[in-house]
Motif scaffolding. Sequence first.
Motif, PDB file in Angstrom:
ATOM      1  N   GLU A 129       0.824  -1.207   0.000  1.00 14.94           N
ATOM      2  CA  GLU A 129       0.000   0.000   0.000  1.00 14.94           C
ATOM      3  C   GLU A 129       0.859   1.259   0.000  1.00 14.94           C
ATOM      4  N   THR A 130       1.960   1.229   0.741  1.00 13.78           N
ATOM      5  CA  THR A 130       2.877   2.372   0.787  1.00 13.78           C
ATOM      6  C   THR A 130       3.517   2.608  -0.575  1.00 13.78           C
ATOM      7  N   MET A 131       3.913   1.519  -1.241  1.00 15.41           N
ATOM      8  CA  MET A 131       4.520   1.630  -2.564  1.00 15.41           C
ATOM      9  C   MET A 131       3.547   2.241  -3.563  1.00 15.41           C
ATOM     10  N   ILE A 132       2.309   1.763  -3.548  1.00 17.51           N
ATOM     11  CA  ILE A 132       1.282   2.288  -4.461  1.00 17.51           C
ATOM     12  C   ILE A 132       1.039   3.773  -4.192  1.00 17.51           C
ATOM     13  N   GLU A 133       1.004   4.128  -2.910  1.00 22.27           N
ATOM     14  CA  GLU A 133       0.789   5.533  -2.551  1.00 22.27           C
ATOM     15  C   GLU A 133       1.944   6.408  -3.024  1.00 22.27           C
ATOM     16  N   ASP A 134       3.181   5.913  -2.884  1.00 20.02           N
ATOM     17  CA  ASP A 134       4.346   6.679  -3.327  1.00 20.02           C
ATOM     18  C   ASP A 134       4.352   6.854  -4.845  1.00 20.02           C
ATOM     19  N   ARG A 164       1.660   6.850  -6.760  1.00 19.47           N
ATOM     20  CA  ARG A 164       0.587   7.824  -7.028  1.00 19.47           C
ATOM     21  C   ARG A 164       1.073   9.244  -6.774  1.00 19.47           C
ATOM     22  N   ASN A 165       1.820   9.433  -5.701  1.00 22.75           N
ATOM     23  CA  ASN A 165       2.345  10.758  -5.377  1.00 22.75           C
ATOM     24  C   ASN A 165       3.361  11.224  -6.422  1.00 22.75           C
ATOM     25  N   LEU A 166       4.145  10.288  -6.946  1.00 28.11           N
ATOM     26  CA  LEU A 166       5.105  10.633  -7.997  1.00 28.11           C
ATOM     27  C   LEU A 166       4.362  11.119  -9.241  1.00 28.11           C
ATOM     28  N   ILE A 167       3.304  10.417  -9.625  1.00 30.32           N
ATOM     29  CA  ILE A 167       2.503  10.817 -10.788  1.00 30.32           C
ATOM     30  C   ILE A 167       1.854  12.172 -10.543  1.00 30.32           C
ATOM     31  N   ALA A 168       1.329  12.369  -9.318  1.00 24.89           N
ATOM     32  CA  ALA A 168       0.690  13.636  -8.984  1.00 24.89           C
ATOM     33  C   ALA A 168       1.692  14.787  -9.002  1.00 24.89           C
ATOM     34  N   PHE A 169       2.923  14.525  -8.570  1.00 20.65           N
ATOM     35  CA  PHE A 169       3.952  15.570  -8.566  1.00 20.65           C
ATOM     36  C   PHE A 169       4.378  15.944  -9.992  1.00 20.65           C
ATOM     37  N   MET A 170       4.457  14.952 -10.858  1.00 20.56           N
ATOM     38  CA  MET A 170       4.931  15.176 -12.218  1.00 20.56           C
ATOM     39  C   MET A 170       3.836  15.645 -13.175  1.00 20.56           C
ATOM     40  N   THR A 171       2.582  15.570 -12.741  1.00 21.21           N
ATOM     41  CA  THR A 171       1.462  15.945 -13.613  1.00 21.21           C
ATOM     42  C   THR A 171       0.429  16.730 -12.806  1.00 21.21           C
ATOM     43  N   ARG A 172      -0.656  17.083 -13.484  1.00 21.45           N
ATOM     44  CA  ARG A 172      -1.792  17.716 -12.815  1.00 21.45           C
ATOM     45  C   ARG A 172      -2.888  16.701 -12.505  1.00 21.45           C
ATOM     46  N   ILE A 173      -2.583  15.428 -12.652  1.00 27.13           N
ATOM     47  CA  ILE A 173      -3.574  14.401 -12.376  1.00 27.13           C
ATOM     48  C   ILE A 173      -3.746  14.273 -10.862  1.00 27.13           C
ATOM     49  N   PRO A 174      -4.935  14.539 -10.335  1.00 26.49           N
ATOM     50  CA  PRO A 174      -5.137  14.588  -8.877  1.00 26.49           C
ATOM     51  C   PRO A 174      -5.344  13.206  -8.250  1.00 26.49           C
ATOM     52  N   ILE A 175      -4.284  12.410  -8.191  1.00 27.16           N
ATOM     53  CA  ILE A 175      -4.423  11.057  -7.630  1.00 27.16           C
ATOM     54  C   ILE A 175      -3.551  10.853  -6.398  1.00 27.16           C
ATOM     55  N   GLY A 176      -2.773  11.864  -6.009  1.00 25.83           N
ATOM     56  CA  GLY A 176      -1.898  11.718  -4.856  1.00 25.83           C
ATOM     57  C   GLY A 176      -2.333  12.619  -3.713  1.00 25.83           C
ATOM     58  N   THR A 177      -1.486  12.690  -2.705  1.00 26.51           N
ATOM     59  CA  THR A 177      -1.746  13.571  -1.564  1.00 26.51           C
ATOM     60  C   THR A 177      -0.979  14.869  -1.738  1.00 26.51           C
ATOM     61  N   GLU A 178      -1.349  15.882  -0.987  1.00 28.67           N
ATOM     62  CA  GLU A 178      -0.667  17.172  -1.074  1.00 28.67           C
ATOM     63  C   GLU A 178       0.671  17.160  -0.339  1.00 28.67           C
ATOM     64  N   ASN A 179       0.765  16.336   0.675  1.00 25.87           N
ATOM     65  CA  ASN A 179       2.004  16.243   1.452  1.00 25.87           C
ATOM     66  C   ASN A 179       2.633  14.867   1.255  1.00 25.87           C
ATOM     67  N   ASP A 238       6.662  12.620   0.788  1.00 25.75           N
ATOM     68  CA  ASP A 238       8.091  12.587   1.053  1.00 25.75           C
ATOM     69  C   ASP A 238       8.848  12.394  -0.262  1.00 25.75           C
ATOM     70  N   PHE A 239       9.622  13.404  -0.676  1.00 31.38           N
ATOM     71  CA  PHE A 239      10.374  13.306  -1.928  1.00 31.38           C
ATOM     72  C   PHE A 239      11.399  12.181  -1.883  1.00 31.38           C
ATOM     73  N   GLU A 240      11.928  11.927  -0.708  1.00 29.27           N
ATOM     74  CA  GLU A 240      12.905  10.843  -0.558  1.00 29.27           C
ATOM     75  C   GLU A 240      12.283   9.499  -0.931  1.00 29.27           C
ATOM     76  N   LYS A 241      11.013   9.336  -0.578  1.00 29.24           N
ATOM     77  CA  LYS A 241      10.329   8.077  -0.861  1.00 29.24           C
ATOM     78  C   LYS A 241       9.901   7.960  -2.317  1.00 29.24           C
ATOM     79  N   ILE A 242       9.300   9.026  -2.842  1.00 25.79           N
ATOM     80  CA  ILE A 242       8.800   8.921  -4.216  1.00 25.79           C
ATOM     81  C   ILE A 242       9.941   8.841  -5.221  1.00 25.79           C
ATOM     82  N   ALA A 243      11.118   9.355  -4.852  1.00 30.56           N
ATOM     83  CA  ALA A 243      12.276   9.282  -5.747  1.00 30.56           C
ATOM     84  C   ALA A 243      12.738   7.847  -5.951  1.00 30.56           C
TER      85      ALA A 243
END
Length: 275
Positions: A16-21, A23-38, A40-45
């Motif tokens: 679940e953590t991997m899937i969330e990370d 999703r957050n990577l996709i949300a950071f790189m795009t305008r697709i609203p599938i991640g959270t606002e807060n 950890d860049f260390e994790k999504i990297a």
Amino acid sequence: MVLGMVDFQYKNTKSETMIEDIRNLIAFMTRIPIGTENFDFEKIAEYFFIIPIIGLIIGGFGALLAYILSYIFPSTIVGIIVMFFLLYVQGFHHVDGLADFGDAWMLMGSPKRKLEVMKDVYMGIGGLIFVFFVELISIFAIIYAIEFSVVYILIAEICSRLGMLACACCGTPCSEGTGRYFVKKSDEKFIVMGLMLTLLIVFPLAGKLGVLCVILAILTGGYIARVANKHFRCVNGDVLGATNEITRMVVLLGIVFYLYANQSLQPLHNLIQMI
């Protein structure tokens, strides 16, 4: 049995953590609203190697839009609309990076001074010229390419992200900024996995042309990393964004060259077959 349940719960939580990370990577790189606002860049990297998949998502929407609009508008208008859509979906982040990169690269001064210029809020003539010509060339290349197939939009977007991954792998991380997390995490393993992901998608779609696009993407990303290491002593988020835009342009030009060359040589091929 208790240990088995604990192990299952641990694996489930980790998944679940991997899937969330991701999703957050996709949300950071795009305008697709599938991640959270807060997040950890260390994790999504840690999942930056899947960035060609982000190109697949954006390029897939772009190709679908081009296919639909081709029944309504001429290819010139379709190309302009699709290019705007591609830039919009990625939040114009990479265009901003291209402008900052152009300003800093054209500046005569020390690496420290160039980084300061890259971080300021103003756009100089170097950035303006870079954005104007890179995006203009990309638009005209898309216009030509979609006369043959909208799938080339998809290929260009996937390969542009591979170029970004190659740049991160070859670059030196800066001491600050969000880009440093992706550069620090990227290594030979990342580029190999990204390359495999890209080839699995583009080779069935375009064969030899797909391989050519992959080669162009890696060479472009590596070259921009070399330029950044020389002029700025590091690769930051702006450099990665610029790499995405420049790689897209280079790959699209490669596609256009390939298509134009085949079209020009077709009469000669027909003559040889007749003989």
